[in-house]
Design a protein around this motif. Structure first.
Motif, PDB file in Angstrom:
ATOM      1  N   ILE A   1       1.353  11.535  -3.621  1.00 14.81           N
ATOM      2  CA  ILE A   1       1.593  13.126  -3.929  1.00 14.81           C
ATOM      3  C   ILE A   1       2.066  13.465  -4.985  1.00 14.81           C
ATOM      4  O   ILE A   1       2.980  12.879  -5.419  1.00 14.81           O
ATOM      5  CB  ILE A   1       2.526  14.049  -2.521  1.00 14.81           C
ATOM      6  CG1 ILE A   1       1.561  13.216  -1.413  1.00 14.81           C
ATOM      7  CG2 ILE A   1       2.183  15.308  -2.457  1.00 14.81           C
ATOM      8  CD1 ILE A   1       2.364  14.156  -0.043  1.00 14.81           C
TER       9      ILE A   1
ATOM     10  N   ARG B   1       4.763   7.245  -0.795  1.00 13.36           N
ATOM     11  CA  ARG B   1       5.660   6.649   0.254  1.00 13.36           C
ATOM     12  C   ARG B   1       5.082   5.127   0.681  1.00 13.36           C
ATOM     13  O   ARG B   1       3.870   5.110   0.552  1.00 13.36           O
ATOM     14  CB  ARG B   1       5.362   7.551   1.500  1.00 13.36           C
ATOM     15  CG  ARG B   1       5.304   6.886   2.925  1.00 13.36           C
ATOM     16  CD  ARG B   1       5.736   7.991   4.033  1.00 13.36           C
ATOM     17  NE  ARG B   1       4.016   8.121   4.432  1.00 13.36           N
ATOM     18  CZ  ARG B   1       3.689   7.990   5.245  1.00 13.36           C
ATOM     19  NH1 ARG B   1       4.159   6.953   5.905  1.00 13.36           N
ATOM     20  NH2 ARG B   1       2.125   8.402   4.605  1.00 13.36           N
TER      21      ARG B   1
ATOM     22  N   GLN C   1      -9.178   6.158  -1.784  1.00 12.70           N
ATOM     23  CA  GLN C   1      -8.605   7.688  -1.534  1.00 12.70           C
ATOM     24  C   GLN C   1      -7.808   9.089  -2.353  1.00 12.70           C
ATOM     25  O   GLN C   1      -6.949   8.663  -3.508  1.00 12.70           O
ATOM     26  CB  GLN C   1      -8.254   7.721   0.022  1.00 12.70           C
ATOM     27  CG  GLN C   1      -8.627   7.223   0.537  1.00 12.70           C
ATOM     28  CD  GLN C   1      -7.477   6.851   2.389  1.00 12.70           C
ATOM     29  OE1 GLN C   1      -5.899   6.480   1.958  1.00 12.70           O
ATOM     30  NE2 GLN C   1      -7.902   7.136   3.231  1.00 12.70           N
TER      31      GLN C   1
ATOM     32  N   SER D   1      -4.142   6.728  -2.444  1.00 16.56           N
ATOM     33  CA  SER D   1      -4.076   5.901  -2.108  1.00 16.56           C
ATOM     34  C   SER D   1      -3.925   4.828  -3.130  1.00 16.56           C
ATOM     35  O   SER D   1      -4.927   4.965  -4.166  1.00 16.56           O
ATOM     36  CB  SER D   1      -5.000   5.607  -1.160  1.00 16.56           C
ATOM     37  OG  SER D   1      -5.779   5.059  -1.090  1.00 16.56           O
TER      38      SER D   1
ATOM     39  N   ASP E   1      -3.535   0.683  -3.408  1.00 12.22           N
ATOM     40  CA  ASP E   1      -3.612  -1.060  -2.923  1.00 12.22           C
ATOM     41  C   ASP E   1      -3.345  -1.781  -3.760  1.00 12.22           C
ATOM     42  O   ASP E   1      -4.439  -2.097  -4.392  1.00 12.22           O
ATOM     43  CB  ASP E   1      -4.761  -1.325  -1.441  1.00 12.22           C
ATOM     44  CG  ASP E   1      -5.038  -2.042  -0.795  1.00 12.22           C
ATOM     45  OD1 ASP E   1      -4.727  -3.106  -1.689  1.00 12.22           O
ATOM     46  OD2 ASP E   1      -5.298  -2.477  -0.182  1.00 12.22           O
TER      47      ASP E   1
ATOM     48  N   HIS F   1      -3.575  14.009  -3.033  1.00 11.78           N
ATOM     49  CA  HIS F   1      -3.326  12.513  -2.595  1.00 11.78           C
ATOM     50  C   HIS F   1      -3.879  12.214  -3.021  1.00 11.78           C
ATOM     51  O   HIS F   1      -5.559  11.933  -2.615  1.00 11.78           O
ATOM     52  CB  HIS F   1      -3.108  12.993  -1.300  1.00 11.78           C
ATOM     53  CG  HIS F   1      -2.227  14.631  -0.742  1.00 11.78           C
ATOM     54  ND1 HIS F   1      -2.446  14.406   0.834  1.00 11.78           N
ATOM     55  CD2 HIS F   1      -1.616  15.074  -1.248  1.00 11.78           C
ATOM     56  CE1 HIS F   1      -1.251  15.542   1.342  1.00 11.78           C
ATOM     57  NE2 HIS F   1      -0.919  15.637  -0.022  1.00 11.78           N
TER      58      HIS F   1
ATOM     59  N   GLN G   1       0.526   5.777  -0.318  1.00 16.86           N
ATOM     60  CA  GLN G   1       0.616   6.956  -0.470  1.00 16.86           C
ATOM     61  C   GLN G   1       0.684   7.482  -1.553  1.00 16.86           C
ATOM     62  O   GLN G   1       2.430   7.778  -1.687  1.00 16.86           O
ATOM     63  CB  GLN G   1       0.368   7.714   1.202  1.00 16.86           C
ATOM     64  CG  GLN G   1      -0.553   7.362   1.992  1.00 16.86           C
ATOM     65  CD  GLN G   1      -2.136   6.965   1.815  1.00 16.86           C
ATOM     66  OE1 GLN G   1      -2.496   8.442   0.715  1.00 16.86           O
ATOM     67  NE2 GLN G   1      -3.176   6.992   2.378  1.00 16.86           N
TER      68      GLN G   1
ATOM     69  N   ARG H   1       0.981  -1.400   0.294  1.00 18.99           N
ATOM     70  CA  ARG H   1      -0.200   0.476   0.311  1.00 18.99           C
ATOM     71  C   ARG H   1       1.277   1.226  -0.037  1.00 18.99           C
ATOM     72  O   ARG H   1       2.105   1.365   0.768  1.00 18.99           O
ATOM     73  CB  ARG H   1      -0.758   0.013   1.120  1.00 18.99           C
ATOM     74  CG  ARG H   1      -1.982  -1.189   0.929  1.00 18.99           C
ATOM     75  CD  ARG H   1      -2.447  -0.950   2.267  1.00 18.99           C
ATOM     76  NE  ARG H   1      -3.932  -2.174   2.112  1.00 18.99           N
ATOM     77  CZ  ARG H   1      -4.536  -2.826   3.951  1.00 18.99           C
ATOM     78  NH1 ARG H   1      -4.962  -1.696   4.787  1.00 18.99           N
ATOM     79  NH2 ARG H   1      -5.489  -3.480   3.520  1.00 18.99           N
TER      80      ARG H   1
ATOM     81  N   ILE I   1       3.197   2.451   2.957  1.00 20.80           N
ATOM     82  CA  ILE I   1       2.735   1.940   4.305  1.00 20.80           C
ATOM     83  C   ILE I   1       2.584   0.845   4.292  1.00 20.80           C
ATOM     84  O   ILE I   1       1.962   0.652   6.006  1.00 20.80           O
ATOM     85  CB  ILE I   1       1.972   3.048   4.217  1.00 20.80           C
ATOM     86  CG1 ILE I   1       0.270   2.743   3.649  1.00 20.80           C
ATOM     87  CG2 ILE I   1       1.416   5.215   4.157  1.00 20.80           C
ATOM     88  CD1 ILE I   1      -0.588   3.668   3.549  1.00 20.80           C
TER      89      ILE I   1
END
Length: 432
Positions: free
Chosen positions: A237, A337, A283, A301, A303, A299, A235, A233, A339
């Protein structure tokens, strides 16, 4: 393989299935939300379901304890007493927001019914396991990760893989995991006591609804799980330039939201072209978020899940190359990044075999092998696989919807699942 349960216990199994369904309804009422089911780690609702699960475990003849991470455990000793290893069965009792009533919960309750089916009475009126190993039922406390954003906290503690950095995780109210432990009545300094040693366990078996439509499409009730998907997963930007929406021509815009949106479409395109790969952007947020400003930052997400670690990682490399190209065309910058990362967990061949034998006991003689499915969803077995062999049984979930109030399973399929799981335990004892 014995057919004891198939021939002798059919009525008892139907009764057990009805009890499971009624208890799922009872647990559904223990929610922090008045408009749906929500039950998160270290909450008052968590404490309530643990107390009720402990009551049901004792009713089945088990001794009970809550471990140092808030997992609820019941144990039925075997013929060789408390030093014998245990076969662990179960799942989790926590939920996502606006949850269904079966994800995780049905696996805990089915395991309890298997203990009830297999237990034997003793001279003093209590019960014991009929095997050289104990039977344990575990209700894991935090599989979903809803409150603190980190999944598998309960099972990670049992696996001995607790990370001290997690103590600083916070919930939406700013409470740290350390603070929540203390408020719940747990001692953060003793979380290591939840860890189990490999020699303490024979293996781990879990029944779970399929969180997808394959069994429903096949018209079958049960499946053997071959593995649990590897996952990563991120994130992401995306950086552009915030400018006035009316005064900025299109050729001067550096719209971060459009770049992020194109990246999300690339995830769908690339992952759908790869066998057994799933990529989801769940997201997407734009900043500064005003209706009359070109978004200067976005931003999102990601998965990413796959059956094999290598394929998953290769797809991530394809995605980074494609996103580089998208941002280059649009004059944007981006960074990622990571996570979360979890390797694929393959169910042990022996446990796959005994689950398969259990399913076959529910089918007419001569029927072909049952379905074998890899799980695209994560489960506590991903953590428990670090200390013992893992096996899983899937139950049909009509339409495949999960993490939603419409999540479903039939009483008939639960009955077949209880029989299959009990027969799998009998077969495991015969094959060890």
């Amino acid at each position: 393989m014995t057919r004891m349960l198939l021939s002798v216990e059919r009525d008892a199994i139907a009764t057990a299935a009805r009890r499971v369904m009624a208890r799922c309804d009872e647990l559904a009422r223990m929610s922090s939300s008045t408009e749906g089911i929500e039950r998160v780690y270290l909450s008052p609702e968590h404490a309530r379901v643990n107390r009720l699960a402990a009551e049901w475990m004792r009713e089945a003849g088990m001794s009970t304890r809550q471990d140092a991470a808030g997992n609820q455990i019941g144990r039925l000793e075997g013929a060789f007493g408390p030093e014998a290893p245990a076969l662990m069965m179960g799942s989790h009792l926590d939920t996502v927001p606006d949850a269904g009533r079966f994800d995780g919960i049905v696996g805990v309750l089915m395991a309890l019914e298997v203990v009830r089916m297999l237990r034997v009475p003793t001279a003093d009126g209590s019960f014991r396991s009929p095997f050289p190993f104990a039977l344990e039922v575990i209700a894991f406390s935090d599989e979903e990760g809803t409150r603190f954003g980190k999944a598998l906290l309960g099972s990670s503690a049992v696996a001995g893989t607790w990370d001290a950095e997690w103590w600083n995780l916070t919930d939406e109210e700013g409470n740290t995991l350390r603070e929540a432990f203390r408020e719940f009545g747990l001692d953060p300094g003793r979380v290591g006591e939840a860890a189990r040693r490999p020699e303490e366990l024979v293996g781990y078996l879990e029944a779970h609804i399929e969180q997808g439509p394959q069994l429903d499409e096949r018209g079958e009730s049960l499946a053997v799980v071959s593995s649990i998907a590897s996952a990563r997963r991120f994130q992401l930007i995306v950086e552009g330039e915030a400018r006035h929406a009316g005064g900025t021509p299109y050729d001067r815009r550096r719209d971060a939201l459009l770049g992020a949106s194109e990246a999300a479409l690339a995830v769908e395109r690339i992952c759908s072209a790869e066998h057994h790969m799933v990529g989801t952007v769940g997201q997407l947020e734009a900043y500064p978020g005003a209706v009359n400003i070109v978004p200067g930052e976005a931003h999102l997400s990601l998965d990413l899940r796959g059956e094999f670690d290598g394929t998953r990682d290769a797809v991530w490399q394809l995605l980074t190359t494609e996103i580089d190209a998208i941002m280059g065309r649009r004059g944007l910058r981006w960074k990622a990044r990571e996570i979360h990362a979890a390797p694929a967990v393959f169910c042990a061949p022996l446990l796959q075999d005994v689950v398969r034998a259990g399913i076959l006991s529910t089918l007419p003689e001569g029927v072909d092998d049952p379905a074998t499915i890899f799980s695209r969803a994560g489960h506590d077995g991903m953590a428990i696989g670090a200390i013992t062999d893992v096996g899983m049984l899937f139950l049909r979930n009509p339409d495949g919807i999960s993490h939603h109030p419409d999540e479903s399973v039939s009483s008939g399929d639960v009955a077949r699942g209880i029989q299959a799981l009990a027969e799998a335990v009998l077969q495991l004892n015969a094959d060890r």
